[in-house]
Design a protein around this motif. Structure first.
Motif, mmCIF file in Angstrom:
data_model
loop_
_atom_site.group_PDB
_atom_site.id
_atom_site.type_symbol
_atom_site.label_atom_id
_atom_site.label_comp_id
_atom_site.label_asym_id
_atom_site.label_seq_id
_atom_site.Cartn_x
_atom_site.Cartn_y
_atom_site.Cartn_z
ATOM 1 N N GLY A 1 0.816 -1.203 0.000
ATOM 2 C CA GLY A 1 0.000 0.000 0.000
ATOM 3 C C GLY A 1 0.853 1.257 0.000
ATOM 4 O O GLY A 1 1.840 1.363 0.735
ATOM 5 N N ARG A 2 0.472 2.212 -0.827
ATOM 6 C CA ARG A 2 1.163 3.518 -0.824
ATOM 7 C C ARG A 2 0.634 4.315 0.372
ATOM 8 O O ARG A 2 -0.145 5.264 0.235
ATOM 9 C CB ARG A 2 0.879 4.249 -2.139
ATOM 10 N N VAL A 3 1.034 3.883 1.557
ATOM 11 C CA VAL A 3 0.552 4.492 2.799
ATOM 12 C C VAL A 3 1.718 4.628 3.766
ATOM 13 O O VAL A 3 2.724 3.931 3.657
ATOM 14 C CB VAL A 3 -0.566 3.644 3.459
ATOM 15 N N GLU A 4 1.566 5.545 4.712
ATOM 16 C CA GLU A 4 2.532 5.621 5.804
ATOM 17 C C GLU A 4 2.378 4.390 6.688
ATOM 18 O O GLU A 4 1.281 3.855 6.842
ATOM 19 C CB GLU A 4 2.301 6.883 6.633
ATOM 20 N N LEU A 5 3.480 3.966 7.291
ATOM 21 C CA LEU A 5 3.449 2.801 8.174
ATOM 22 C C LEU A 5 3.101 3.274 9.577
ATOM 23 O O LEU A 5 3.979 3.578 10.395
ATOM 24 C CB LEU A 5 4.799 2.090 8.143
ATOM 25 N N GLN B 1 4.770 4.910 -9.395
ATOM 26 C CA GLN B 1 4.251 3.651 -8.879
ATOM 27 C C GLN B 1 5.203 3.139 -7.797
ATOM 28 O O GLN B 1 6.424 3.161 -7.968
ATOM 29 C CB GLN B 1 4.152 2.618 -9.994
ATOM 30 N N PHE B 2 4.638 2.685 -6.683
ATOM 31 C CA PHE B 2 5.442 2.176 -5.575
ATOM 32 C C PHE B 2 5.614 0.671 -5.774
ATOM 33 O O PHE B 2 4.662 -0.096 -5.684
ATOM 34 C CB PHE B 2 4.737 2.482 -4.250
ATOM 35 N N LEU B 3 6.852 0.263 -6.041
ATOM 36 C CA LEU B 3 7.113 -1.128 -6.424
ATOM 37 C C LEU B 3 7.516 -1.953 -5.197
ATOM 38 O O LEU B 3 8.546 -1.702 -4.569
ATOM 39 C CB LEU B 3 8.210 -1.183 -7.480
ATOM 40 N N THR B 4 6.690 -2.917 -4.865
ATOM 41 C CA THR B 4 6.972 -3.876 -3.801
ATOM 42 C C THR B 4 6.524 -5.245 -4.308
ATOM 43 O O THR B 4 5.980 -5.380 -5.408
ATOM 44 C CB THR B 4 6.193 -3.560 -2.519
ATOM 45 N N TRP B 5 6.704 -6.266 -3.449
ATOM 46 C CA TRP B 5 6.261 -7.604 -3.832
ATOM 47 C C TRP B 5 4.763 -7.667 -4.060
ATOM 48 O O TRP B 5 4.272 -8.546 -4.754
ATOM 49 C CB TRP B 5 6.640 -8.609 -2.748
ATOM 50 N N ARG C 1 -5.066 3.996 -6.601
ATOM 51 C CA ARG C 1 -3.803 4.725 -6.455
ATOM 52 C C ARG C 1 -2.947 4.199 -5.311
ATOM 53 O O ARG C 1 -1.722 4.181 -5.402
ATOM 54 C CB ARG C 1 -4.101 6.221 -6.217
ATOM 55 N N ARG C 2 -3.595 3.784 -4.240
ATOM 56 C CA ARG C 2 -2.824 3.346 -3.073
ATOM 57 C C ARG C 2 -2.542 1.851 -3.060
ATOM 58 O O ARG C 2 -1.519 1.411 -2.526
ATOM 59 C CB ARG C 2 -3.552 3.730 -1.781
ATOM 60 N N PHE C 3 -3.460 1.034 -3.642
ATOM 61 C CA PHE C 3 -3.322 -0.416 -3.520
ATOM 62 C C PHE C 3 -3.350 -1.154 -4.858
ATOM 63 O O PHE C 3 -3.350 -2.380 -4.874
ATOM 64 C CB PHE C 3 -4.425 -0.961 -2.605
ATOM 65 N N ALA D 1 -9.339 -0.487 6.411
ATOM 66 C CA ALA D 1 -10.194 -1.402 5.656
ATOM 67 C C ALA D 1 -9.496 -1.880 4.385
ATOM 68 O O ALA D 1 -9.579 -3.059 4.019
ATOM 69 C CB ALA D 1 -11.518 -0.721 5.313
ATOM 70 N N CYS D 2 -8.785 -0.970 3.702
ATOM 71 C CA CYS D 2 -8.091 -1.351 2.469
ATOM 72 C C CYS D 2 -6.927 -2.296 2.753
ATOM 73 O O CYS D 2 -6.657 -3.209 1.961
ATOM 74 C CB CYS D 2 -7.607 -0.108 1.737
ATOM 75 N N LEU D 3 -6.216 -2.090 3.856
ATOM 76 C CA LEU D 3 -5.140 -3.014 4.227
ATOM 77 C C LEU D 3 -5.691 -4.416 4.477
ATOM 78 O O LEU D 3 -5.121 -5.415 4.029
ATOM 79 C CB LEU D 3 -4.419 -2.506 5.478
ATOM 80 N N ILE D 4 -6.804 -4.489 5.202
ATOM 81 C CA ILE D 4 -7.436 -5.787 5.463
ATOM 82 C C ILE D 4 -7.862 -6.432 4.150
ATOM 83 O O ILE D 4 -7.587 -7.612 3.884
ATOM 84 C CB ILE D 4 -8.644 -5.601 6.398
ATOM 85 N N LEU D 5 -8.540 -5.654 3.324
ATOM 86 C CA LEU D 5 -9.018 -6.141 2.031
ATOM 87 C C LEU D 5 -7.856 -6.626 1.160
ATOM 88 O O LEU D 5 -7.916 -7.703 0.552
ATOM 89 C CB LEU D 5 -9.788 -5.011 1.344
ATOM 90 N N HIS D 6 -6.785 -5.848 1.103
ATOM 91 C CA HIS D 6 -5.631 -6.187 0.271
ATOM 92 C C HIS D 6 -4.997 -7.495 0.736
ATOM 93 O O HIS D 6 -4.642 -8.355 -0.081
ATOM 94 C CB HIS D 6 -4.623 -5.039 0.351
#
Length: 888
Positions: free
Chosen positions: A145-149, A699-703, A216-218, A182-187
């Protein structure tokens, strides 16, 4: 030419080989439906783009039927397009092959002389190892997620996503990020396979905002459903809600149409998300009640859970679990008991030794084991107390008091002399002339917002945008986006619909042109700017004419409730207590003083009771520390970045470095379709979270990014690096080495999330021509560094190599891999038992003292444990890649 699909044929997925052997169920000119029995999954593909490979065994191969009986293939026949294997005096139709069989395609490619250089093998093995780590990682779904931790969000997301079928109310105070949670859970649920079909229901005004947040974030593409789309999709008589897996829908579409509600209910979903749940009344409540009863997982979101009073709040809890919350009176009695629990929790948090009465009460609640060692185990005792006796099983509510990072609120009350013309317009024009900053204005109605826009025109030249229910959703989004642009509108004039769900934290001036009667609505308005991440203090402007109802309400909020400067708790209760006096204030000084005293009394009572327990249970920094550390480690992992750049080069994708950890990726034509998000125009990506947060075009590139998973699927599913040949110019080396990689995989339904315990696990084996095990002596890095590209067709053409030496070496390698597999399986089963036994015992302890856990929760975990253990015991090895190394 690709072989036509016929029912009964067996195919394997190139992108998901661990699904096992698939059986064609249905085939048309346009699509093919394949059932993967081992995993319990069915896939439908476009016929011309299906990532499938025909499974065709050869003479000498060993196969197994559905009863796990083996057959050594002596001959293969074709009958009406289907294969029949013969051996040992019997026949086996391909439709009767076992679903878990492996397919040794690398050996066939090697013998056919279809060879690649050693670097391709090294890259494939690295990809398998990275894939293994990615799928097992507890950070999967949270990292991308393109979010702060933020620890409070990660704690809730991890706790909720870890449940078998999460059903919770996310009720963080305004500005703390319920949508992100909610988006973190969903993702997480989507990426781990525990959810596939998701329905999100929202107020119409928030549909496009959620769509953009998810994308945009997920990197999640949801389909927006409205009446026009439904009509177009049902033209052929089909249920329109079956057309897409991920659906965003305005609540009004379903609540206002029994037919659409019926279709949505019959479509079946894994997860239902409902935002602004405090609005659920009448038909909307009945709709969510029906859907919630049919859908396993349910997330309700609201920042103001008691906006409809305690009965309304209780009604939302009933949606989550009607068995846990059957009776309002019982709920109220239980809420009174929370005060005593909160006092005990405060005692555990205090630095002083526990008084004997508190220690005795805690021992009685927690049992003799913890009770005997309270002083040395306070964190453990606190967690157990909150878990077993708190309210957080069904509800999470983080407060601003517990979460740092908020700006100050600076209040500017502006009493104005009454006049026939609205004095607030001249005041607003002066404010806009005095500051070059952006200003958000919220008022009650559309008519008022439009009147303000017209009234400003002759008074001040300023770019102004409006946001109200009379505009289409697209117009609202465009105006909000114009307001967000640095050179765009300087003031956004909103009706009340601008007070919910929107994020305008780039501004820091808020004008409350009028004041709502409900304190919760006031807090929603302020929360558009006063949010985590707001970089400046929030300037709140309250203009009002002297001597009227506006002044009474402004003073009541400011002097009585202190609601402009601080976040108000219990606003609904205070409103009900003083509603009549507000309607006919009389003694304003007396009203303000009585309100101030009532606010202090209520604040003290809430701090002692349920709110304190919710705050403690909703944010436990220690519980999220390990996940936070892992996410930070992944963010700084340059090895991942290096591997992906090598992978992109191999595919090939053009890569140009344009900044620190930032690259421009260029498509090579046909790859644009295979790699999600990589268009013909290219893509700019970054591996740096801070840079991704600051620059939305990157784009934020992660696994977790679909481009990365697509690249891995393209490499691993396309057969790259599966059959390789190299030369080792070392006179001391043996004449021939076989480096083989097997994958130990478990085909299980995705909702079981078997990857937690046994993701596809690569096993590397190296043997020489004498069959000696040289795996430890010749590590992968050594062979990758030493082997050189070479043509091996001449060696492989020799009969003694093809028919004797190579089969013998491969049999030895397979035997070594088989010998290592039981230890891995035993470890996976031990991890499974330890993890689920611990959770089962936790729920049993909870159930003994807290009705928040049903017997069904425990039975579900027991069933999950048994099913997982069965699938783990049926895990199989498959040969994935071969590297033959000759001395030269």
């Amino acid at each position: 030419m690709k072989e036509p699909f016929l029912p009964g044929q067996r195919w394997i997925s190139r992108t998901e080989p661990d699904l096992g052997l698939g059986t064609v169920r249905q085939a048309t000119d346009r699509s093919v439906t394949v059932h993967f029995g081992a995993a319990g999954e069915t896939r439908t593909y476009a016929s011309d783009q299906a990532p499938l490979r025909r499974v065709e065994y050869q003479a000498g191969d060993t196969v197994r039927d559905r009863e796990d009986r083996s057959l050594v293939v002596e001959a293969v026949a074709r009958r009406a397009g289907l294969l029949v294997y013969r051996g040992g005096g019997r026949e086996l139709a391909e439709a009767d092959l076992g679903d878990r069989l492996a397919f040794s395609d690398p050996l066939q490619r090697l013998l056919a002389g279809d060879l690649e250089e050693p670097g391709a093998f090294a890259l494939r093995v690295a990809a398998l190892e990275w894939q293994h780590r990615r799928r097992k990682s507890p950070a999967r779904g949270f990292a991308g997620g393109r979010v702060e931790l933020l620890p409070h969000q990660l704690h809730i997301a991890s706790e909720v996503a870890g449940r078998l079928a999460p059903r919770v109310l996310l009720a963080d105070e305004v500005g703390l990020g319920k949508t992100i949670e909610a988006c973190l859970i969903l993702h997480r649920l989507l990426l781990t396979g525990r959810a596939a079909r998701v329905l999100i229901l929202l107020p119409d005004s928030l549909v496009h905002q959620w769509f953009l947040e998810l994308y945009r974030r997920f990197n999640l593409w949801f389909h927006i459903y409205d009446e026009d789309r439904c009509r177009a999709l049902e033209a052929g008589g089909a249920n329109p809600f079956l057309d897409d897996q991920l659906v965003l829908c305005g609540l009004g579409l379903l609540a206002g149409s029994p037919e659409r509600a019926r279709q949505a209910l019959e479509a079946g979903w894994d997860l239902l998300v409902v935002d602004e749940a405090h609005h659920l009344e009448g038909a909307a409540y009945a709709l969510v009640e029906a859907l919630g009863a049919a859908v396993p997982s349910l997330l309700l979101l609201t920042a103001t859970p008691e906006q409809l009073g305690v009965p309304g709040h209780f009604a939302r809890l009933r949606l989550l679990d009607p068995h846990r919350f059957p009776d309002l009176d019982a709920y109220l009695r239980q809420a009174d008991d929370y005060r005593a629990i909160a006092d005990l929790a405060a005692g555990l948090l205090a630095p002083e030794p526990l008084p004997p009465p508190q220690a005795a009460a805690l021992a009685a609640l927690l049992g003799p084991d913890l009770g005997a060692r309270l002083e040395e185990s306070r964190p453990e005792a606190l967690n157990a107390l909150l878990d077993r006796h708190g309210t957080g099983r069904a509800m999470f509510r983080n407060t601003r008091a517990a979460v740092a990072g908020f700006p100050a609120r600076i209040v500017h009350l502006a009493p104005l002399e009454p006049s026939p013309r609205d004095p607030r317009l001249d005041w607003l024009a002066d404010l806009l002339r005095s500051t070059g900053d952006k200003v958000l204005l919220i008022c009650s109605t559309r008519a008022q917002a439009e009147a303000i826009a017209q009234g400003l025109k002759p008074r001040v030249r300023v770019k102004a945008a409006v946001f109200h229910e009379g505009l289409t959703l697209v117009q609202r989004d465009r105006n909000a986006a114009w307001f967000a642009e640095p050179g765009g509108a300087r003031i956004l004039l909103c009706s009340e619909i601008g007070s919910e769900g929107r994020n305008f934290q780039f501004a820091h001036h808020l004008v409350l042109y009028d004041l709502p009667l409900d304190p919760d609505v006031l807090e929603q308005r302020i929360g558009r700017l006063d949010r985590i991440g707001q970089a400046r203090d929030v300037e709140i402007h309250v203009p009002y004419p002297r001597g009227g109802a506006h002044e009474v309400l402004a003073r009541w909020y400011h002097e009585g409730l202190d609601a402009f400067r601080t976040h108000l708790h219990g606003g609904r209760e205070l409103l009900e207590r003083f509603r009549d006096r507000l309607a006919a204030p009389g003694d304003v000084e007396g009203l303000v003083e009585a309100t101030r005293a009532a606010r202090e009394e209520l604040r003290a009572r809430l701090e002692r009771g349920r709110d304190r327990l919710l705050e403690l249970n909703s944010f436990r920094p220690g519980a999220s520390a390990a996940l936070l550390d892992e996410l930070r480690r992944l963010d700084g992992d340059r090895a991942l970045e290096g591997f992906l750049l090598t992978l992109f080069d191999r595919l090939p994708v053009d890569v140009e470095e344009v900044g620190p950890r930032t690259y421009q990726l260029g498509s090579m034509g046909v790859l644009a379709e295979a790699l999600p998000g990589l268009s013909a125009d290219g893509l700019t990506v970054t591996f740096d979270r801070e840079r991704a947060l600051a620059r939305e075009e990157l784009q934020f590139l992660t696994w977790d990014h679909p481009l990365v998973s697509g690249a891995l699927d393209l490499l691993l599913g396309g057969g790259g690096g599966t059959s390789c040949f190299g030369r080792w110019p070392d006179p001391k080396a043996s004449a021939l080495y076989l480096e083989a990689v097997y994958v130990l995989a478990c085909a299980a339904p995705p909702q079981l999330h078997v990857d937690r315990f046994l993701p596809p696990t690569p096993l590397r084996v190296v043997v020489d021509a004498q069959g000696r095990d040289l795996t430890a002596a010749l590590p992968r890095a050594l062979l990758a560094r030493s082997a050189r590209p070479a043509a091996g067709q001449g060696l492989l053409a020799r009969p003694e190599v093809r028919q004797e030496l190579l089969p013998r070496m491969l049999a030895r390698a397979g035997g070594l891999a088989e010998a290592r597999a039981p230890r891995l399986l035993a470890k996976a089963r031990q991890d499974l038992a330890a993890h689920l036994d611990r959770e089962i015992e936790r729920l049993r302890a909870l159930r003994r003292v807290n009705g928040g856990v049903s017997e069904g929760d425990i039975e579900g975990l027991l069933h999950q444990k048994a099913a997982l253990d069965t699938h783990l015991r049926e895990a199989r090895l498959r040969l994935d890649a071969i590297h033959l190394v000759h001395r030269g």
